[in-house]
Scaffold this motif. Structure first.
Motif, short mmCIF file in Angstrom:
data_model
loop_
_atom_site.label_atom_id
_atom_site.label_comp_id
_atom_site.label_asym_id
_atom_site.label_seq_id
_atom_site.Cartn_x
_atom_site.Cartn_y
_atom_site.Cartn_z
N PRO A 134 0.81 -1.22 0.00
CA PRO A 134 0.00 0.00 0.00
C PRO A 134 0.85 1.28 0.00
O PRO A 134 0.45 2.27 -0.63
CB PRO A 134 -0.83 -0.13 1.28
N ALA A 135 1.98 1.26 0.68
CA ALA A 135 2.85 2.45 0.70
C ALA A 135 3.37 2.77 -0.69
O ALA A 135 3.48 3.95 -1.07
CB ALA A 135 4.02 2.22 1.66
N VAL A 136 3.67 1.74 -1.48
CA VAL A 136 4.15 1.96 -2.85
C VAL A 136 3.04 2.55 -3.71
O VAL A 136 3.25 3.50 -4.47
CB VAL A 136 4.67 0.64 -3.46
N TYR A 137 1.83 1.99 -3.58
CA TYR A 137 0.70 2.52 -4.36
C TYR A 137 0.40 3.97 -3.99
O TYR A 137 0.07 4.79 -4.85
CB TYR A 137 -0.54 1.65 -4.15
N LEU A 138 0.51 4.29 -2.70
CA LEU A 138 0.28 5.67 -2.27
C LEU A 138 1.34 6.59 -2.85
O LEU A 138 1.03 7.71 -3.29
CB LEU A 138 0.30 5.74 -0.74
N ALA A 139 2.58 6.12 -2.87
CA ALA A 139 3.66 6.92 -3.46
C ALA A 139 3.42 7.15 -4.95
O ALA A 139 3.68 8.25 -5.47
CB ALA A 139 5.00 6.23 -3.24
N MET A 140 2.91 6.13 -5.64
CA MET A 140 2.63 6.29 -7.06
C MET A 140 1.48 7.26 -7.31
O MET A 140 1.48 8.02 -8.27
CB MET A 140 2.31 4.93 -7.70
N PHE A 141 0.49 7.26 -6.42
CA PHE A 141 -0.59 8.25 -6.51
C PHE A 141 -0.02 9.65 -6.37
O PHE A 141 -0.40 10.57 -7.11
CB PHE A 141 -1.65 7.99 -5.44
#
Length: 248
Positions: A134-141
């Motif tokens: 989830p942290a990676v997806y948030l960073a991509m957002f």
């Protein structure tokens, strides 16, 4: 558009396309150039997306032909970036010209400083779906949000997330980067088009240069020395552009 302006669009577009694929910072050249040609800041911001989209098409095509893989993982990383880019473009279209220019100067200065930081070698490894937290997806957002708003220096953020967080080798980072940028740029560009903030003649001419630069960058993607030369050349040009913006 004069002949000199047309040649400048081709030349700077080529340099920016090369830089964007191999390193980061190409939009720090193209966006101010369009503004110096007296395009309003938001029109320049929208027009710049034409070049970014087409150079990304060129880079993705040549990377795939050169044997790039993990494209499915790139698509998964791109989904939150698309959501962010739509929100970022919406915000950009509602930002006044004076504020946008001030933000551009601050962003260019910050991105240039980040580019000066040494890239300490890391133990890299292949990317697997299990590592997409989830942290990676948030960073991509967040990257998509920033890219949708202004795009300038977004490659530096990809290095932070993909190289520092996920520990993907820098050559593979470039492959992931161009595909994700292509996917999130298209909906952002559509918003600018719908709001009549794109000048196609300028954008397509710059794109002709940037696609050539992107093709050349794919050829030298594995050359650390080439990336170092590009970084210092980019920083020198950025310093001159920031000075020009500050002097009005």
């Amino acid at each position: 558009m004069t002949l000199v302006e047309a040649l400048a669009l081709l030349l700077i577009g080529s340099l920016a396309g090369f830089i964007n694929v191999l390193s980061a910072g190409g939009s720090m050249l193209t966006l101010p150039l369009l503004m110096f040609m007296e395009l309003p800041p938001q029109v320049a911001n929208g027009t710049n997306r034409v070049s970014i989209a087409l150079q990304s098409v060129s880079a993705v095509y040549h990377f795939v032909r050169a044997g790039a893989h993990h494209l499915g993982l790139s698509l998964r990383l791109a989904l939150p970036a698309v959501a962010g880019s739509l929100a970022g473009a919406w915000l950009a279209l509602r930002t006044g010209d004076a504020l946008f220019e001030a933000i551009l100067i601050v962003v260019m200065s910050g991105a240039a400083l980040l580019m000066l930081l040494p890239q300490a070698p890391l133990d890299t490894r292949a990317l697997t779906p299990a590592r997409l937290t989830p942290a990676v997806y948030l960073a991509m957002f967040a990257i998509g949000l920033y890219g949708g708003f202004i795009q300038v220096g977004v490659g530096v953020l990809f290095i932070v997330v993909l190289y520092r967080m996920l520990r993907i080798d820098l050559a593979q980072v470039n492959v992931f980067k161009v595909l994700i940028v292509l996917i999130y740029t298209l909906p952002a560009l559509a918003l600018f088009v719908l709001n009549d903030q794109v000048r196609w003649g300028y954008g397509l001419l710059m794109a002709a240069g940037s696609m050539t630069g992107a093709w050349l960058a794919v050829k030298v993607n594995v050359s650390p020395r080439g990336a170092l030369v590009v970084r210092w050349l980019t920083l020198a040009v950025i310093a001159a552009i920031i000075l020009r913006l500050l002097l009005g």
